[in-house]
Design an enzyme around this catalytic site. Structure first.
Site, PDB file in Angstrom:
ATOM      1  N   LYS A  50       0.929  -1.160   0.009  1.00 14.95           N
ATOM      2  CA  LYS A  50      -0.069   0.028   0.070  1.00 14.95           C
ATOM      3  C   LYS A  50       0.941   1.519   0.198  1.00 14.95           C
ATOM      4  CE  LYS A  50      -4.584  -1.693   1.496  1.00 14.95           C
ATOM      5  NZ  LYS A  50      -5.494  -1.535   2.472  1.00 14.95           N
TER       6      LYS A  50
ATOM      7  N   LYS B 292      -8.081  -7.551 -11.426  1.00 12.98           N
ATOM      8  CA  LYS B 292      -9.136  -7.989 -10.278  1.00 12.98           C
ATOM      9  C   LYS B 292     -10.133  -7.086 -10.802  1.00 12.98           C
ATOM     10  CE  LYS B 292      -8.727  -7.025  -5.910  1.00 12.98           C
ATOM     11  NZ  LYS B 292      -9.657  -6.931  -4.753  1.00 12.98           N
TER      12      LYS B 292
ATOM     13  N   LYS C 223     -13.473  -1.803  -7.201  1.00 15.19           N
ATOM     14  CA  LYS C 223     -14.176  -0.639  -7.263  1.00 15.19           C
ATOM     15  C   LYS C 223     -13.493   0.501  -7.690  1.00 15.19           C
ATOM     16  CE  LYS C 223     -12.861   0.653  -2.386  1.00 15.19           C
ATOM     17  NZ  LYS C 223     -12.490  -0.863  -2.163  1.00 15.19           N
TER      18      LYS C 223
HETATM   19  P1  ADP Z   1     -11.840  -3.543  -4.110  1.00 17.60           P
HETATM   20  O1  ADP Z   1     -10.775  -4.599  -4.712  1.00 17.60           O
HETATM   21  O2  ADP Z   1     -12.927  -3.379  -5.009  1.00 17.60           O
HETATM   22  O3  ADP Z   1     -11.244  -2.193  -3.574  1.00 17.60           O
HETATM   23  P2  ADP Z   1     -11.658  -4.289  -1.266  1.00 17.60           P
HETATM   24  O4  ADP Z   1     -10.403  -4.490  -1.466  1.00 17.60           O
HETATM   25  O5  ADP Z   1     -12.452  -3.191  -0.348  1.00 17.60           O
HETATM   26  O6  ADP Z   1     -12.125  -4.291  -2.941  1.00 17.60           O
HETATM   27  O7  ADP Z   1     -12.298  -5.856  -1.104  1.00 17.60           O
HETATM   28  C1  ADP Z   1     -13.402  -6.136   0.120  1.00 17.60           C
HETATM   29  C2  ADP Z   1     -13.490  -7.826   0.123  1.00 17.60           C
HETATM   30  O8  ADP Z   1     -14.169  -8.092  -1.314  1.00 17.60           O
HETATM   31  C3  ADP Z   1     -12.184  -8.523   0.282  1.00 17.60           C
HETATM   32  O9  ADP Z   1     -12.565  -9.455   1.443  1.00 17.60           O
HETATM   33  C4  ADP Z   1     -11.671  -8.994  -0.881  1.00 17.60           C
HETATM   34  O10 ADP Z   1     -11.198 -10.154  -0.844  1.00 17.60           O
HETATM   35  C5  ADP Z   1     -12.998  -9.118  -1.654  1.00 17.60           C
HETATM   36  N1  ADP Z   1     -12.963  -8.718  -3.099  1.00 17.60           N
HETATM   37  C6  ADP Z   1     -12.773  -7.668  -3.514  1.00 17.60           C
HETATM   38  N2  ADP Z   1     -12.423  -7.826  -5.372  1.00 17.60           N
HETATM   39  C7  ADP Z   1     -12.434  -9.025  -5.360  1.00 17.60           C
HETATM   40  C8  ADP Z   1     -12.520  -9.700  -6.665  1.00 17.60           C
HETATM   41  N3  ADP Z   1     -12.405  -9.442  -8.039  1.00 17.60           N
HETATM   42  N4  ADP Z   1     -12.718 -11.177  -6.683  1.00 17.60           N
HETATM   43  C9  ADP Z   1     -13.184 -11.882  -5.273  1.00 17.60           C
HETATM   44  N5  ADP Z   1     -13.299 -11.035  -4.089  1.00 17.60           N
HETATM   45  C10 ADP Z   1     -12.987  -9.701  -4.367  1.00 17.60           C
END
Ligand code: ADP
Ligand code: TRP
Length: 334
Positions: free
Chosen positions: A114, A197, A200
């Protein structure tokens, strides 16, 4: 069994969050027997490590709470709350700051990822993030912590902190938590790039299916999803080197509870012109009831806040004996 997990309420919920995290929580809740308890919380105290305005933060907590309930977390059966309403998390975090070592935190790969090159400019909050996470877990004597692979190291740190605290103060206070990492944990990729991936933070809205997308938007996004000109193979082996096709088949398989092999067998030799409408239908049918419940819950802030308040009261009561014992072990008079 004491199951506990947290998720940062950072807005813009998408299919990846649902299939990768939220759905697993619902399954764990639904599998609980009568002497087990689930604690699920919105890690809003962790979210201060991401800069956000006041209004956005308030909205995001309510959005995430509504999404969890809409997806099937039952606030009567599970304890559902936001961290900020339970000050015991911040209090225990502070006590554990005396136990956690800088050397341990320096090894945390999420912190390194990060901050990138700007370590000096990173907040202290981001550095001690894993100590707050350890407090979240140890407060409730959680035995099982469902998380993604990337959180394994934070769980190990929680165990190290628990062991050192128990040893240093000669108590048997904290329970060792174990991570529960789903075997084929669904990793959902972007609809525009099969190697990234679904997230958001992707600037293209076409890259993800949001939990608030209506039926038409879902169909359109699936239709526009990047693919290749080849037909679907007979087995999942034939998806090697085809990240977009692999992702779409994976989503179909995850949603229908089948294997990618079985999905390939069904569509073998057919093009995406045939596959995409079928995938769109499954997505629409899965997400529609969740979206409808979500939108209904989002019309009533007071009702959502009442759910979180009730959860916080139950969480605070469950946390109190551990917090009291931690102060007492350290000789701090409260
Ligand atoms: P983002 O990647 O959209 O910022 P976050 O890091 O806030 O999402 O993730 C919130 C939760 O959702 C975590 O437990 C993460 O492992 C899961 N998650 C986020 N994106 C994915 C994805 N593309 N596939 C599977 N799980 C995901
Ligand atoms: N750090 C976790 C994540 O980013 C969220 C989290 C905070 C958590 N506290 C927790 C997960 C306690 C499990 C247990 O996904």
């Amino acid at each position: 069994m004491r199951v506990l997990s947290g998720i940062q309420p950072t807005g813009n919920l998408h299919l990846g969050n649902y299939l990768g995290a939220i759905r697993n929580w619902v399954w764990m809740q639904d599998d609980m027997d009568s002497d087990s308890q689930c604690f699920f919380f919105l890690a809003d105290m962790h979210s201060i490590t991401v800069h956000e305005g006041r209004e956005a933060r308030i909205r995001n907590v309510r959005d995430m709470a509504a999404a969890l309930v809409a997806a099937g977390i039952d606030p009567d059966r599970s304890v559902l709350f936001n961290q900020a309403r339970v000050p015991a998390h911040a209090e225990l975090c502070w006590l554990l700051n005396g136990t956690a070592r800088i050397g341990w935190l320096n090894r945390m790969t999420q912190f390194k990822d990060k901050v990138g090159k700007d370590r000096e400019g990173a907040s202290i909050g981001l550095f001690v993030y894993p100590v707050l996470q350890a407090a979240d877990i140890l407060l409730y004597n959680a035995t099982h912590v469902p998380v993604g692979e990337d959180q394994k190291q934070h769980l190990e740190l929680a165990r190290d902190i628990a062991t050192k605290f128990n040893t240093d103060f000669d108590v048997d206070l904290f329970t060792m938590p174990a991570p529960i990492i789903p075997k084929e944990s669904a990793r959902i990729m972007s609809l525009r790039d099969g190697s990234a991936k679904m997230s958001k933070s992707d600037p293209s809205d076409l890259s993800r299916i949001n939990l608030t997308d209506d039926d038409d938007a879902i169909m359109q996004k699936v239709k526009k999803a990047k693919t290749d000109p080849e037909p679907l193979p007979e087995t999942a082996e034939g998806l090697a080197g085809r990240p977009e096709a692999n992702n779409l088949v994976g989503i179909f398989a995850t949603l229908t509870g089948r294997t990618p092999d079985a999905v390939c067998a069904d569509f073998a030799g057919k093009g995406f012109g045939a596959f995409k409408p079928a995938l769109g239908d499954v997505l629409v049918e899965t997400l529609r009831p969740i979206r409808e419940r979500f939108l209904a819950l989002r019309t009533d802030d007071a009702a959502l806040d009442a759910i979180l308040n009730k959860g916080a009261a139950r969480a605070a009561a469950a946390a109190e004996p551990t917090l009291r014992a931690a102060y007492d072990a350290m000789g701090l008079m409260r």
